[in-house]
Design an enzyme around this catalytic site. Structure first.
Site, PDB file in Angstrom:
ATOM      1  N   SER A   1       0.843  -1.186   0.000  1.00 54.94           N
ATOM      2  CA  SER A   1       0.000   0.000   0.000  1.00 54.94           C
ATOM      3  C   SER A   1       0.879   1.235   0.000  1.00 54.94           C
ATOM      4  CB  SER A   1      -0.906   0.010   1.233  1.00 54.94           C
ATOM      5  OG  SER A   1      -1.549   1.252   1.378  1.00 54.94           O
TER       6      SER A   1
ATOM      7  N   TYR B   1      -2.088  -0.246  10.949  1.00 60.88           N
ATOM      8  CA  TYR B   1      -2.036  -0.768   9.579  1.00 60.88           C
ATOM      9  C   TYR B   1      -0.741  -0.415   8.862  1.00 60.88           C
ATOM     10  CZ  TYR B   1      -3.342  -1.016   4.581  1.00 60.88           C
ATOM     11  OH  TYR B   1      -3.384  -1.271   3.233  1.00 60.88           O
TER      12      TYR B   1
ATOM     13  N   LYS C   1       2.470  -2.611   6.485  1.00 54.65           N
ATOM     14  CA  LYS C   1       2.821  -2.446   5.078  1.00 54.65           C
ATOM     15  C   LYS C   1       4.288  -2.055   4.920  1.00 54.65           C
ATOM     16  CE  LYS C   1      -1.053  -3.770   3.537  1.00 54.65           C
ATOM     17  NZ  LYS C   1      -1.137  -5.056   2.811  1.00 54.65           N
TER      18      LYS C   1
END
Length: 254
Positions: A150, A163, A167
């Site tokens: 991402s 999150y 990534k």
């Protein structure tokens, strides 16, 4: 001559393929000649969507197998490997499964933090390690592993504190794997996608589009086609590479 079917007769494993980017990747692989695509979905709630993707992939000419399970459970990686080996070998892994439940940082529950790490990073590790062991020992050995990350690997998000580290960690994992296993003929690439925002909030879609130099939000197929390239022999000298597929957002924010 550039081939029009980049994955002719290859066996591909795609995790998190019941919808979105994973579904688009699975279909694109079939359209580019993959002989088999192994689809992974998380649980029974996603099975109808996974079956629909399976039908589309088979209509495009590829055999398919569905593997149900939790990617954060190491046994699911073993099941994915078994499904691939049933077709003779595994040529490509697209590690796509991930979750991004938005939540404010100050009251972010520890179980939610742990769950996001388990799915997005630990689950990717399990799948990559299991498939890499197959690729290292099959004849001819080698293959291609593409991880869908991402833009959040490069920049933070106020409601993504649980999150974004996963990534960034995925990016680091793939770069390390490229060094560790390059001698075994296994290529690693990080394919990044648009940040997963909740576009249902009033005005958020317009604000997102305003940040994109290309003037539109991305769609799953915008990511699927570069994934096919990296999975194919066209990218045979690419390893440890990272490609931004973000419509120019990262550049515009510099």
């Amino acid at each position: 001559m550039i081939p029009t079917r980049l994955l002719e007769d290859k066996v591909v494993v795609v995790t998190g393929s019941s919808s979105g980017i994973g579904a688009a990747v699975a279909l694109a692989c079939a359209q580019h000649g993959a002989s088999a695509v192994i689809l992974h979905h998380l649980d029974s709630t996603t099975e109808p969507a996974a079956r629909a993707v399976q039908s589309q992939v088979e209509a495009a000419g590829a055999a398919t197998s569905l593997v149900s399970g939790d990617i954060a459970d190491q046994s699911t990686a073993s099941a994915l490997v078994a499904a691939g080996i049933a077709y003779g070998r595994i040529d490509v892994l697209v590690s796509n499964a991930g979750i991004c439940p938005f939540h404010a940082f100050l009251d972010l529950p520890a179980p939610l933090w742990a769950r996001v790490q388990d799915v997005n990073l630990t689950g990717a590790f399990y799948a990559v390690q299991a498939v890499a062991n197959v690729m290292a020992n099959q004849v001819p050995r080698g293959g291609s592993i593409v991880a869908v990350s991402s833009i959040s690997a490069l920049m933070g998000g106020g409601e993504q504190c649980h999150y974004t580290p996963t990534k960034a960690g995925l990016r680091s994992l793939m770069e390390s794997c490229a060094i560790a296993l390059g001698g075994l003929g296994i290529r690693w690439t990080i394919e990044t996608d648009l940040n997963r925002e909740d576009l249902g909030v009033e005005g958020k879609r317009e604000r997102m589009i305003a940040r994109v130099p290309l003037g539109r939000l991305g769609v799953p197929d915008d990511v699927a086609q570069p994934v096919v390239f990296f999975a194919s022999d066209m990218a045979r000298y690419c390893t440890g590479a990272s490609l931004l597929v973000d419509g120019g957002v990262a550049i515009s924010l510099q």
